[in-house]
Design an enzyme around this catalytic site. Structure first.
Site, mmCIF file in Angstrom:
data_model
loop_
_atom_site.group_PDB
_atom_site.id
_atom_site.type_symbol
_atom_site.label_atom_id
_atom_site.label_comp_id
_atom_site.label_asym_id
_atom_site.label_seq_id
_atom_site.Cartn_x
_atom_site.Cartn_y
_atom_site.Cartn_z
ATOM 1 N N HIS A 128 -10.265 -5.369 -3.322
ATOM 2 C CA HIS A 128 -8.927 -5.596 -2.753
ATOM 3 C C HIS A 128 -9.038 -6.043 -1.306
ATOM 4 C CE1 HIS A 128 -9.999 -1.316 -2.478
ATOM 5 N NE2 HIS A 128 -9.337 -1.266 -1.334
ATOM 6 N N HIS A 172 -7.026 -5.797 2.108
ATOM 7 C CA HIS A 172 -5.906 -5.203 2.846
ATOM 8 C C HIS A 172 -5.351 -6.262 3.802
ATOM 9 C CE1 HIS A 172 -6.799 -0.768 2.258
ATOM 10 N NE2 HIS A 172 -8.001 -1.254 1.997
ATOM 11 N N ASP A 231 0.849 -1.190 0.000
ATOM 12 C CA ASP A 231 0.000 0.000 0.000
ATOM 13 C C ASP A 231 0.891 1.249 0.000
ATOM 14 O OD1 ASP A 231 -3.225 0.521 0.992
ATOM 15 O OD2 ASP A 231 -1.816 2.200 1.077
ATOM 16 N N GLY A 269 -16.069 2.480 3.542
ATOM 17 C CA GLY A 269 -14.838 3.254 3.426
ATOM 18 C C GLY A 269 -13.987 2.896 2.229
ATOM 19 N N GLN A 270 -14.607 2.325 1.189
ATOM 20 C CA GLN A 270 -13.843 1.964 -0.010
ATOM 21 C C GLN A 270 -13.543 3.214 -0.831
ATOM 22 O OE1 GLN A 270 -15.829 -0.884 -2.565
ATOM 23 N NE2 GLN A 270 -13.988 -1.237 -3.802
ATOM 24 N N ASN A 325 -12.870 -3.395 2.465
ATOM 25 C CA ASN A 325 -13.810 -2.279 2.528
ATOM 26 C C ASN A 325 -14.736 -2.333 1.319
ATOM 27 O OD1 ASN A 325 -12.574 -1.241 4.884
ATOM 28 N ND2 ASN A 325 -11.012 -0.192 3.664
#
Ligand code: AMP
Ligand code: ZN
Length: 114
Positions: free
Chosen positions: A100, A102, A30, A93-94, A87
């Site tokens: 994806h 995390h 990230d 909160g995307q 998310n």
């Protein structure tokens, strides 16, 4: 998808610090890490979010989950664990509309999220 940030990382148009790649998926660090280890694992096929998964994607979803676990262990989280997060859309909160996972590790993480 032509205007998708993560599709551009898959195509190489945007650089990323890659960790793992095969025909189905890509893992990369990230750009704004929230823990000592923070990487993203994405399917190479554009899927906007987890709500868009279909029954026929069950195999891919399982491989993604298992690879997230394998990479987390390989990167040092086997003993103390890690946080695996997906998310979804606005309330989730995307911010990047390409599915994806995390993976965050290397420090204790608070719960619940804000
Ligand atoms: P989310 O909020 O769940 O959609 O997460 C999107 C994540 O993508 C955030 O943690 C961002 O820091 C990360 N991100 C955004 N742009 C990049 C990039 N170019 N390379 C790597 N990670 C990125
Ligand atoms: Zn995409």
């Amino acid at each position: 998808m032509s205007d998708c940030l993560f599709c551009k990382i898959i195509s190489g148009e945007i650089p990323a610090k890659k960790i793992y790649e095969d025909g189905d998926m890509l893992a990369f660090h990230d750009v704004n890490p929230q823990a000592p280890l923070h990487f993203l694992l994405i399917p190479k096929r554009h899927i906007g979010n987890i709500m868009e998964l279909e029954e026929g994607d069950a195999g891919l979803a399982g491989r993604l989950l298992f690879k997230a676990q394998e990479l987390a262990v390989a990167l040092g989280c086997g003993e103390k664990g890690a946080r695996f997060v997906i998310n979804c859309k606005t309330d989730g909160g995307q911010t990047v509309d390409h599915l994806h996972i995390h993976v965050l590790g290397g420090r204790p993480l608070a719960w619940p999220p804000g």
